[in-house]
Design a protein around this motif. Structure first.
Motif, mmCIF file in Angstrom:
data_model
loop_
_atom_site.group_PDB
_atom_site.id
_atom_site.type_symbol
_atom_site.label_atom_id
_atom_site.label_comp_id
_atom_site.label_asym_id
_atom_site.label_seq_id
_atom_site.Cartn_x
_atom_site.Cartn_y
_atom_site.Cartn_z
ATOM 1 N N GLY A 23 45.520 47.067 14.215
ATOM 2 C CA GLY A 23 46.713 46.204 13.994
ATOM 3 C C GLY A 23 48.144 46.617 14.664
ATOM 4 O O GLY A 23 48.996 46.574 14.477
ATOM 5 N N PRO A 67 61.322 47.797 13.311
ATOM 6 C CA PRO A 67 60.210 47.236 13.636
ATOM 7 C C PRO A 67 59.973 46.826 15.066
ATOM 8 O O PRO A 67 61.235 46.618 15.957
ATOM 9 C CB PRO A 67 60.151 46.056 13.118
ATOM 10 N N ASN A 68 58.769 46.845 15.750
ATOM 11 C CA ASN A 68 58.377 46.996 17.202
ATOM 12 C C ASN A 68 58.532 45.275 17.748
ATOM 13 O O ASN A 68 58.063 44.459 17.060
ATOM 14 C CB ASN A 68 57.102 47.678 17.387
ATOM 15 N N THR A 105 55.191 43.664 18.513
ATOM 16 C CA THR A 105 53.840 43.666 17.434
ATOM 17 C C THR A 105 54.526 43.224 15.958
ATOM 18 O O THR A 105 53.574 42.727 15.062
ATOM 19 C CB THR A 105 53.380 44.925 17.515
ATOM 20 N N ARG A 111 49.238 49.672 14.594
ATOM 21 C CA ARG A 111 49.937 50.696 13.897
ATOM 22 C C ARG A 111 50.338 52.014 14.544
ATOM 23 O O ARG A 111 49.723 52.372 15.750
ATOM 24 C CB ARG A 111 48.894 51.244 12.831
ATOM 25 N N SER A 158 53.268 41.141 9.968
ATOM 26 C CA SER A 158 54.518 41.441 10.726
ATOM 27 C C SER A 158 55.291 41.482 9.832
ATOM 28 O O SER A 158 55.493 40.998 8.843
ATOM 29 C CB SER A 158 54.698 40.376 11.812
ATOM 30 N N VAL A 167 55.220 45.492 13.953
ATOM 31 C CA VAL A 167 55.074 46.667 13.117
ATOM 32 C C VAL A 167 55.956 47.487 12.694
ATOM 33 O O VAL A 167 57.130 47.935 13.713
ATOM 34 C CB VAL A 167 53.940 47.228 13.953
ATOM 35 N N SER A 224 49.511 52.189 21.136
ATOM 36 C CA SER A 224 48.719 51.558 19.885
ATOM 37 C C SER A 224 48.116 50.240 20.502
ATOM 38 O O SER A 224 48.105 49.756 21.495
ATOM 39 C CB SER A 224 49.567 51.291 18.702
#
Length: 361
Positions: free
Chosen positions: A139, A164-165, A168, A141, A298, A170, A134
């Motif tokens: 963003g 969540p990553n 990032t 995503r 975030s 995300v 990504s």
């Protein structure tokens, strides 16, 4: 991406936190810095965990499979204790999974940019990595439609997804990951949930997954005990047995097991701290925006900030102000830094440092 592969090949493995060798060369004391580079709970550890570590029976060998911890944790999660494996932090479990799951020349899809340890483990096992990357334009995503197409194309043995990553922040809804796994029952989905408990989407902890989803979680992160290190794997019973059989005895110490038991008994601590920490994130987000920067949204207490040169900014903040941020070059994002929320007093110090280094450069 040849340029990205070349960058990764020339860099040492990098994680957040101060490097003692670097600090010694700079003449900076570790106790003098304010650390925004790690993704740990800045309000931990709680007193119960500290006392449990101090009282741990270090004169005895630890239980090889941490049975007491697994039983206690299984009761809290309403799962089978034989579906749990305790590890020396999430990274230990990721390396063990790569060793157990993969054979040479297997294919693994990794959703990038992300935490690097599973990729390192995959490559050490002789397997091949295919990236789904990504980028900042949307963003960071994670496009599950693209991921599904890639799975059909390359037929991987496993997929690594951090949600969540890191770095990032995300989130990918756990229900959608469960649906993806159900559609691809022959693919092992290694789901890194190390940052879920302290995130805005913590309710996803309750989502149940198909047996091909292997959840890796970190007590280290939520209770701020990186010096003790403890995480756990939640997976199918047969895989849990294979993981245990592949490891030496005593993978987790008596201190780690004592800390994990105390953490299970102190889950209210995490529930109490989470809203405060997410509020700290919003406060830090506002500070950064007021300085003319554009922090990314975030779900986690940490977030990315685009800057002209992440490595240079990190170095100037550390040397001139004793403030440590995460340069994201090792993620293939040299024009970003990652900031993790801290209490307002620490945020004020970062604000003053950024104001000088960003506004006056």
């Amino acid at each position: 991406m040849p340029a990205l592969a070349e960058m990764r090949a020339t860099m040492a493995r990098v994680h957040g936190g101060p490097c003692e060798e670097e600090l010694a060369a700079l003449g900076v004391s570790p106790d003098s810095i304010v650390d925004f580079s790690t993704c740990l709970n800045p309000y931990g550890p709680c007193s119960a965990v500290v006392e449990a570590v101090r009282a741990a029976p270090i004169h005895r060998y630890p239980d090889p499979t941490a049975r007491a911890v697994r039983r206690t944790l299984a009761e809290a999660l309403d799962v089978d204790p034989d579906a749990l494996v305790l590890g020396n932090g999430a990274a230990d479990l990721l390396w063990t999974l790569a060793r157990v799951l993969l054979e040479r020349r297997d294919t693994v899809v990794i959703v990038e940019p992300t935490f690097s340890e599973f990729r390192e483990a995959v490559e050490a096992a002789g397997a091949c990595v295919v990236e789904l990357r990504s980028d900042a334009t949307d963003g960071f995503r994670v496009d599950l439609g693209r991921l599904k197409s890639l799975l059909r194309t390359v037929n991987p043995r496993a997929v690594y997804l951090c949600a969540p990553n890191n770095p990032t922040g995300v989130a990918v809804p756990a229900a959608r990951i469960a649906a993806l796994a159900a559609d691809h029952p022959d693919v092992a989905i290694v789901l890194d949930q190390a940052y879920l408990s302290l995130s805005a989407v913590f309710a996803d902890l309750a989502v149940r997954f198909p047996p091909n989803v292997l959840c890796v979680r970190s007590i280290t992160k939520e209770h701020a005990i990186p010096g003790v290190r403890v995480g756990y794997l939640l997976c199918a019973r047969d895989l849990a047995a294979r993981v245990e059989a592949s490891r030496p005895f005593w993978t987790t110490s008596t201190m780690a097991q004592a800390a994990a038991l105390a953490a299970c008994a102190s889950r209210g601590f995490v529930e109490e701290i989470r809203p405060r920490l997410l509020s700290d994130r919003e406060h830090l987000h506002t500070i950064v925006r007021h300085l003319g920067l554009s922090p990314l949204p975030s779900a986690t207490p940490f977030f990315l900030v685009p800057v002209p040169d992440g490595r240079d900014l990190r170095r100037r903040l550390l040397i001139r102000h004793g403030v440590l941020v995460r340069d994201c070059g090792s993620f293939g994002l040299p024009r970003f830094v990652r900031l993790s929320a801290r209490p307002p007093g620490d945020a004020a110090r970062l604000e003053a440092a950024l104001a000088e280094e960003v506004l006056h450069c």
